[in-house]
Write a protein that holds these residues in place. Structure first.
Motif, PDB file in Angstrom:
ATOM      1  N   ASN A   1       2.211  10.805  -6.530  1.00 54.27           N
ATOM      2  CA  ASN A   1       2.978  11.420  -7.885  1.00 54.27           C
ATOM      3  C   ASN A   1       2.162  11.872  -8.929  1.00 54.27           C
ATOM      4  OD1 ASN A   1       5.295  10.966  -6.516  1.00 54.27           O
ATOM      5  ND2 ASN A   1       5.886   8.797  -7.537  1.00 54.27           N
ATOM      6  N   CYS A   2       1.013  11.085  -9.017  1.00 53.12           N
ATOM      7  CA  CYS A   2       0.133  11.498 -10.170  1.00 53.12           C
ATOM      8  C   CYS A   2      -0.802  12.895  -9.798  1.00 53.12           C
ATOM      9  CB  CYS A   2      -1.160  10.490 -10.323  1.00 53.12           C
ATOM     10  SG  CYS A   2      -0.304   8.914 -11.061  1.00 53.12           S
ATOM     11  N   LYS A   3      -1.088  12.993  -8.481  1.00 55.86           N
ATOM     12  CA  LYS A   3      -1.733  14.274  -8.029  1.00 55.86           C
ATOM     13  C   LYS A   3      -0.777  15.445  -8.116  1.00 55.86           C
ATOM     14  CE  LYS A   3      -4.960  11.984  -4.773  1.00 55.86           C
ATOM     15  NZ  LYS A   3      -5.306  11.783  -3.536  1.00 55.86           N
ATOM     16  N   LYS A   4       0.629  15.311  -7.811  1.00 52.06           N
ATOM     17  CA  LYS A   4       1.518  16.395  -8.051  1.00 52.06           C
ATOM     18  C   LYS A   4       2.053  16.613  -9.358  1.00 52.06           C
ATOM     19  CE  LYS A   4       3.462  15.246  -3.371  1.00 52.06           C
ATOM     20  NZ  LYS A   4       4.700  14.912  -2.752  1.00 52.06           N
ATOM     21  N   GLN A   5       1.503  15.785 -10.412  1.00 50.12           N
ATOM     22  CA  GLN A   5       1.843  15.669 -11.804  1.00 50.12           C
ATOM     23  C   GLN A   5       3.280  15.921 -12.125  1.00 50.12           C
ATOM     24  OE1 GLN A   5      -0.345  19.233 -13.418  1.00 50.12           O
ATOM     25  NE2 GLN A   5      -2.235  18.103 -13.087  1.00 50.12           N
ATOM     26  N   ILE A   6       3.899  14.852 -11.488  1.00 49.47           N
ATOM     27  CA  ILE A   6       5.496  14.855 -11.601  1.00 49.47           C
ATOM     28  C   ILE A   6       5.889  14.368 -13.044  1.00 49.47           C
ATOM     29  CG2 ILE A   6       7.579  13.626 -10.947  1.00 49.47           C
ATOM     30  CD1 ILE A   6       6.281  13.317  -8.099  1.00 49.47           C
ATOM     31  N   PRO A   7       6.778  15.115 -13.619  1.00 49.64           N
ATOM     32  CA  PRO A   7       6.952  14.833 -14.996  1.00 49.64           C
ATOM     33  C   PRO A   7       7.682  13.287 -15.259  1.00 49.64           C
ATOM     34  CG  PRO A   7       8.452  16.381 -14.405  1.00 49.64           C
ATOM     35  CD  PRO A   7       7.441  16.396 -13.451  1.00 49.64           C
ATOM     36  N   GLY A   8       7.399  12.629 -16.279  1.00 47.20           N
ATOM     37  CA  GLY A   8       7.889  11.118 -16.356  1.00 47.20           C
ATOM     38  C   GLY A   8       7.114  10.177 -15.977  1.00 47.20           C
ATOM     39  N   LYS A   9       7.751   9.123 -15.495  1.00 49.74           N
ATOM     40  CA  LYS A   9       7.131   7.861 -15.005  1.00 49.74           C
ATOM     41  C   LYS A   9       6.751   8.458 -13.340  1.00 49.74           C
ATOM     42  CE  LYS A   9       9.730   4.714 -17.698  1.00 49.74           C
ATOM     43  NZ  LYS A   9      10.554   3.161 -17.684  1.00 49.74           N
ATOM     44  N   LYS A  10       5.837   7.788 -13.243  1.00 52.07           N
ATOM     45  CA  LYS A  10       5.052   8.168 -12.103  1.00 52.07           C
ATOM     46  C   LYS A  10       5.264   7.181 -10.798  1.00 52.07           C
ATOM     47  CE  LYS A  10       3.192  11.718 -13.713  1.00 52.07           C
ATOM     48  NZ  LYS A  10       3.508  11.459 -15.101  1.00 52.07           N
TER      49      LYS A  10
ATOM     50  N   TRP B   1       0.856  -1.269  -0.179  1.00 50.84           N
ATOM     51  CA  TRP B   1      -0.126   0.141   0.045  1.00 50.84           C
ATOM     52  C   TRP B   1       0.840   1.227  -0.011  1.00 50.84           C
ATOM     53  CZ3 TRP B   1      -4.659   0.766  -1.671  1.00 50.84           C
ATOM     54  CH2 TRP B   1      -5.192   2.105  -1.309  1.00 50.84           C
ATOM     55  N   SER B   2       1.990   1.314   0.525  1.00 49.39           N
ATOM     56  CA  SER B   2       3.002   2.404   0.580  1.00 49.39           C
ATOM     57  C   SER B   2       3.222   2.766  -0.808  1.00 49.39           C
ATOM     58  CB  SER B   2       4.189   1.989   1.406  1.00 49.39           C
ATOM     59  OG  SER B   2       5.118   3.079   1.556  1.00 49.39           O
ATOM     60  N   ALA B   3       3.601   1.570  -1.730  1.00 48.65           N
ATOM     61  CA  ALA B   3       4.122   1.696  -3.084  1.00 48.65           C
ATOM     62  C   ALA B   3       2.838   2.304  -3.679  1.00 48.65           C
ATOM     63  CB  ALA B   3       4.437   0.303  -3.644  1.00 48.65           C
ATOM     64  N   ILE B   4       1.747   1.904  -3.349  1.00 49.34           N
ATOM     65  CA  ILE B   4       0.413   2.389  -4.232  1.00 49.34           C
ATOM     66  C   ILE B   4       0.174   3.809  -3.889  1.00 49.34           C
ATOM     67  CG2 ILE B   4      -2.142   2.154  -4.405  1.00 49.34           C
ATOM     68  CD1 ILE B   4      -1.604  -0.901  -3.814  1.00 49.34           C
ATOM     69  N   THR B   5       0.256   4.272  -2.615  1.00 47.17           N
ATOM     70  CA  THR B   5      -0.126   5.829  -2.326  1.00 47.17           C
ATOM     71  C   THR B   5       0.879   6.578  -2.781  1.00 47.17           C
ATOM     72  OG1 THR B   5       1.312   5.354  -0.147  1.00 47.17           O
ATOM     73  CG2 THR B   5      -1.286   5.154  -0.077  1.00 47.17           C
ATOM     74  N   ARG B   6       2.371   6.260  -2.960  1.00 49.46           N
ATOM     75  CA  ARG B   6       3.420   6.836  -3.571  1.00 49.46           C
ATOM     76  C   ARG B   6       3.049   7.068  -4.828  1.00 49.46           C
ATOM     77  NH1 ARG B   6       7.190   4.235  -1.865  1.00 49.46           N
ATOM     78  NH2 ARG B   6       7.715   2.858  -3.687  1.00 49.46           N
TER      79      ARG B   6
END
Length: 270
Positions: free
Chosen positions: A86-95, A77-82
């Motif tokens: 990353n998707c909410k923060k719109q980090i460029p590249g792979k999420k 679940w820690s990997a899922i929430t991370r």
């Protein structure tokens, strides 16, 4: 939270039991990831409930302590929430989409499944994995902390052996006299850093110094037959070489950082 690490000593059968517990942790984490991919888990509580289902379905999963199984699902679940963050923060590249783990190296217990000896020199794991009693050797003293303060116990496998980590809930306070100085750091490649006083610290380059031994150990691994005992031994030697370099880097960075922090009131870095 304070993490205390000790080297563990035991029999070969006990270390094999630790390996089996680590593989079970990896299995539960990967099954939890698969459940989330299939849409069967919407929260961490769903994954915790799924651990009980796996324990009933697989005998080897039932041998692991129930809270250790929950710790494995919490890793998933820690990997899922991370990934969601990353998707909410719109980090460029792979999420960082959650991947299935191929090489797990630790198993984590919470407040049950283990018992610390009165002399704090050994620990006994009481689940059905068959790990049993392990001797502990380290530089820290566990007598300063109560067993209730130990929130988690982690078994870690490294190239040079097995270690036991204790996560202790404690409030640490340090009183440092103000020095009245401030410093700015610019981390670089040629030098480790350059401060605002035009003083530089050389980069120790531990990897460059040990590169010759690393290449020699890597060639030995490449020349050995796959799935043979000689290749396994060569891989252990190569792992120890990498482990030594990583420890040299960490020791140098921690000691240097503590020296900078204790001698300055304000530290700014680029």
């Amino acid at each position: 939270m304070l993490v205390l690490e000790f080297r563990s000593y035991g029999k070969a059968s006990q270390f094999n039991a630790i390996d089996e517990a680590i593989r079970t942790t990896q299995f539960i984490r990967n099954k939890s990831i698969r459940l989330w991919m299939d849409g069967g888990a919407k929260s961490c509580f769903d994954l915790n409930k799924y651990c009980a289902v796996l324990a009933k379905e697989f005998d080897f999963a039932n041998k692991l302590n129930s809270q250790a199984r929950q710790s494995a699902s919490e890793r998933a679940w820690s990997a899922i929430t991370r990934f969601y963050d990353n998707c909410k923060k719109q980090i460029p590249g792979k999420k960082g989409f959650p991947q299935f783990q191929k090489d797990c190296r630790s198993v984590e217990y919470k407040t049950s499944g283990w018992k610390l000896a009165d002399d704090r020199k050994s620990i006994t794991f009481t689940d059905k994995c068959g790990i049993g009693r392990l001797k502990l050797k380290g530089t820290r003293d566990l007598h300063f902390y109560q067993p209730a303060q130990i929130k988690r116990v982690r078994l870690v496998k490294r190239a040079d052996g097995y270690y036991v980590q204790f996560c202790v809930s404690v409030d640490r306070t340090e009183s440092v006299d103000p020095s009245g100085s401030a410093i700015g750091l610019d981390v670089g490649l040629n030098d480790f850093y350059t401060d605002s006083n035009n003083q530089t610290v050389d980069n120790p380059r531990f990897l460059g110094e040990g590169e010759r031994r690393l290449k020699k150990a890597q060639r030995r691994v490449s020349k050995r037959v796959r799935s043979s005992n000689n290749r396994r031994k060569a891989r252990q030697v190569l792992g120890k070489r990498h482990l030594k370099i990583s420890r040299q880097r960490k020791d140098h960075a921690v000691k240097l950082a503590r020296c900078v922090i204790t001698s300055n009131d304000v530290v700014a870095y680029e």
